[in-house]
Write a protein that holds these residues in place. Structure first.
Motif: not given
Ligand code: FES
Length: 160
Positions: A78-105
Protein backbone atom coordinates in the motif's frame (compact mmCIF):
# COMPACT_ATOMS: atom_id res chain seq x y z
CA UNK A 1 -7.83 73.88 -30.58
CA UNK A 2 -6.98 75.11 -27.08
CA UNK A 3 -8.89 78.17 -26.06
CA UNK A 4 -11.81 77.47 -28.44
CA UNK A 5 -15.18 76.80 -26.85
CA UNK A 6 -16.35 73.15 -26.79
CA UNK A 7 -18.99 72.66 -29.41
CA UNK A 8 -22.14 70.74 -28.71
CA UNK A 9 -21.11 68.20 -31.35
CA UNK A 10 -17.74 67.55 -29.66
CA UNK A 11 -19.35 67.33 -26.25
CA UNK A 12 -21.85 64.73 -27.47
CA UNK A 13 -19.11 62.80 -29.26
CA UNK A 14 -17.11 62.51 -26.02
CA UNK A 15 -20.24 61.48 -24.09
CA UNK A 16 -21.26 58.79 -26.57
CA UNK A 17 -17.69 57.47 -26.73
CA UNK A 18 -17.54 57.17 -22.94
CA UNK A 19 -20.89 55.38 -22.91
CA UNK A 20 -19.81 53.01 -25.69
CA UNK A 21 -16.57 52.25 -23.83
CA UNK A 22 -18.52 51.50 -20.66
CA UNK A 23 -20.86 49.07 -22.45
CA UNK A 24 -17.95 47.39 -24.25
CA UNK A 25 -16.08 46.87 -20.97
CA UNK A 26 -19.24 45.53 -19.29
CA UNK A 27 -19.85 43.11 -22.17
CA UNK A 28 -16.23 41.89 -22.02
CA UNK A 29 -16.46 41.36 -18.26
CA UNK A 30 -19.75 39.43 -18.67
CA UNK A 31 -18.26 37.29 -21.47
CA UNK A 32 -15.32 36.42 -19.20
CA UNK A 33 -17.73 34.69 -16.80
CA UNK A 34 -18.64 32.22 -19.55
CA UNK A 35 -15.16 30.68 -19.36
CA UNK A 36 -14.23 28.90 -16.11
CA UNK A 37 -10.89 29.35 -14.44
CA UNK A 38 -8.89 26.22 -15.08
CA UNK A 39 -6.01 25.32 -12.84
CA UNK A 40 -3.39 23.24 -14.60
CA UNK A 41 -1.59 21.07 -12.05
CA UNK A 42 0.77 18.17 -12.54
CA UNK A 43 -0.85 14.75 -12.58
CA UNK A 44 -1.30 13.12 -9.18
CA UNK A 45 -0.60 9.71 -10.73
CA UNK A 46 2.88 8.29 -11.01
CA UNK A 47 4.62 5.06 -11.81
CA UNK A 48 6.49 3.82 -8.74
CA UNK A 49 8.37 1.07 -10.58
CA UNK A 50 8.28 -2.68 -10.24
CA UNK A 51 6.27 -4.00 -7.31
CA UNK A 52 8.70 -6.89 -6.86
CA UNK A 53 11.52 -4.40 -6.21
CA UNK A 54 9.95 -3.38 -2.90
CA UNK A 55 11.05 -5.58 0.00
CA UNK A 56 9.00 -5.94 3.19
CA UNK A 57 9.07 -2.66 5.12
CA UNK A 58 8.69 1.04 4.42
CA UNK A 59 10.31 2.47 1.32
CA UNK A 60 11.23 6.17 1.33
CA UNK A 61 12.24 6.07 -2.35
CA UNK A 62 9.42 8.43 -3.41
CA UNK A 63 9.18 10.62 -0.32
CA UNK A 64 11.10 13.59 -1.72
CA UNK A 65 9.78 13.45 -5.29
CA UNK A 66 6.17 12.39 -4.75
CA UNK A 67 5.62 12.66 -1.00
CA UNK A 68 4.59 9.02 -0.77
CA UNK A 69 5.86 6.00 1.16
CA UNK A 70 5.46 2.58 -0.36
CA UNK A 71 4.86 -0.02 2.36
CA UNK A 72 5.03 -3.76 1.85
CA UNK A 73 3.82 -6.14 4.53
CA UNK A 74 3.42 -9.92 4.42
CA UNK A 75 0.12 -9.57 2.49
CA UNK A 76 0.93 -6.94 -0.10
CA UNK A 77 1.66 -3.29 -0.85
CA UNK A 78 0.00 0.00 0.00
CA UNK A 79 1.05 3.64 -0.36
CA UNK A 80 0.86 6.27 2.36
CA UNK A 81 0.66 9.97 1.59
CA UNK A 82 3.55 11.58 3.50
CA UNK A 83 1.45 14.40 4.90
CA UNK A 84 0.80 14.72 8.62
CA UNK A 85 -2.92 14.93 9.38
CA UNK A 86 -2.30 17.59 12.02
CA UNK A 87 -1.08 20.60 10.02
CA UNK A 88 0.42 19.03 6.93
CA UNK A 89 4.14 18.67 7.65
CA UNK A 90 6.07 15.77 6.18
CA UNK A 91 6.86 13.16 8.83
CA UNK A 92 10.07 11.12 8.73
CA UNK A 93 10.35 7.35 8.80
CA UNK A 94 12.48 5.91 11.60
CA UNK A 95 13.29 2.34 10.73
CA UNK A 96 14.88 1.59 14.12
CA UNK A 97 11.71 2.73 15.92
CA UNK A 98 9.30 1.35 13.35
CA UNK A 99 7.29 4.55 13.18
CA UNK A 100 6.79 7.83 11.34
CA UNK A 101 7.54 10.89 13.43
CA UNK A 102 6.41 14.38 12.51
CA UNK A 103 9.07 17.04 13.15
CA UNK A 104 6.56 19.85 13.61
CA UNK A 105 4.54 18.96 16.72
CA UNK A 106 5.56 15.41 17.49
CA UNK A 107 2.83 13.20 16.06
CA UNK A 108 3.81 9.56 15.66
CA UNK A 109 2.27 7.12 13.21
CA UNK A 110 2.54 3.36 12.85
CA UNK A 111 3.60 1.78 9.53
CA UNK A 112 -0.15 1.29 8.88
CA UNK A 113 -0.57 5.05 9.23
CA UNK A 114 -2.45 4.98 12.54
CA UNK A 115 -1.79 7.68 15.14
CA UNK A 116 0.42 6.41 17.97
CA UNK A 117 1.03 9.74 19.69
CA UNK A 118 0.74 13.47 19.26
CA UNK A 119 -1.87 15.98 18.19
CA UNK A 120 -2.68 14.43 14.80
CA UNK A 121 -6.45 13.81 14.79
CA UNK A 122 -6.52 10.90 12.37
CA UNK A 123 -4.55 8.30 10.47
CA UNK A 124 -2.37 9.04 7.46
CA UNK A 125 -4.09 8.89 4.09
CA UNK A 126 -3.58 5.91 1.83
CA UNK A 127 -3.33 6.46 -1.91
CA UNK A 128 -4.96 4.44 -4.65
CA UNK A 129 -2.62 1.69 -5.85
CA UNK A 130 -2.88 -0.30 -9.06
CA UNK A 131 -0.74 -3.03 -10.49
CA UNK A 132 -0.10 -2.44 -14.20
CA UNK A 133 0.20 -5.36 -16.62
CA UNK A 134 3.95 -4.68 -16.69
CA UNK A 135 4.17 -5.35 -12.94
CA UNK A 136 4.63 -1.66 -12.16
CA UNK A 137 2.87 0.06 -9.29
CA UNK A 138 0.71 3.00 -10.33
CA UNK A 139 0.04 5.36 -7.42
CA UNK A 140 -2.76 7.92 -7.58
CA UNK A 141 -2.57 10.62 -4.90
CA UNK A 142 -5.89 12.10 -6.02
CA UNK A 143 -7.80 9.10 -4.61
CA UNK A 144 -7.30 8.79 -0.85
CA UNK A 145 -8.78 6.78 2.01
CA UNK A 146 -8.02 6.65 5.74
CA UNK A 147 -10.91 4.72 7.28
CA UNK A 148 -9.98 1.34 8.72
CA UNK A 149 -11.92 -1.34 6.89
CA UNK A 150 -11.98 0.69 3.67
CA UNK A 151 -8.30 1.55 3.36
CA UNK A 152 -7.43 -2.16 3.22
CA UNK A 153 -9.71 -2.62 0.20
CA UNK A 154 -8.37 -3.58 -3.21
CA UNK A 155 -8.30 0.03 -4.42
CA UNK A 156 -5.73 0.97 -1.77
CA UNK A 157 -3.90 -2.32 -1.55
CA UNK A 158 -2.36 -4.77 -3.99
CA UNK A 159 -1.57 -8.30 -2.93
CA UNK A 160 1.70 -9.02 -4.67
S1 FES B 1 2.01 18.94 11.59
FE1 FES B 1 2.57 17.00 12.26
S2 FES B 1 2.28 17.08 14.37
FE2 FES B 1 1.70 19.03 13.73
Amino acid sequence: MPGEPITRRNFLWVGWSALATFFAASAAASARFLFPNVLYEPSQKFNAGRAKDYPVGVSTRWTKLQRVWIVRNEKGIYALWARCTHLGCTPNWFNDQGRFRCPCHGSNFSPEGDVIAGPAPKALWRCKVELASTGDLIIDKAVLEDRPGFREGHVYFVDV
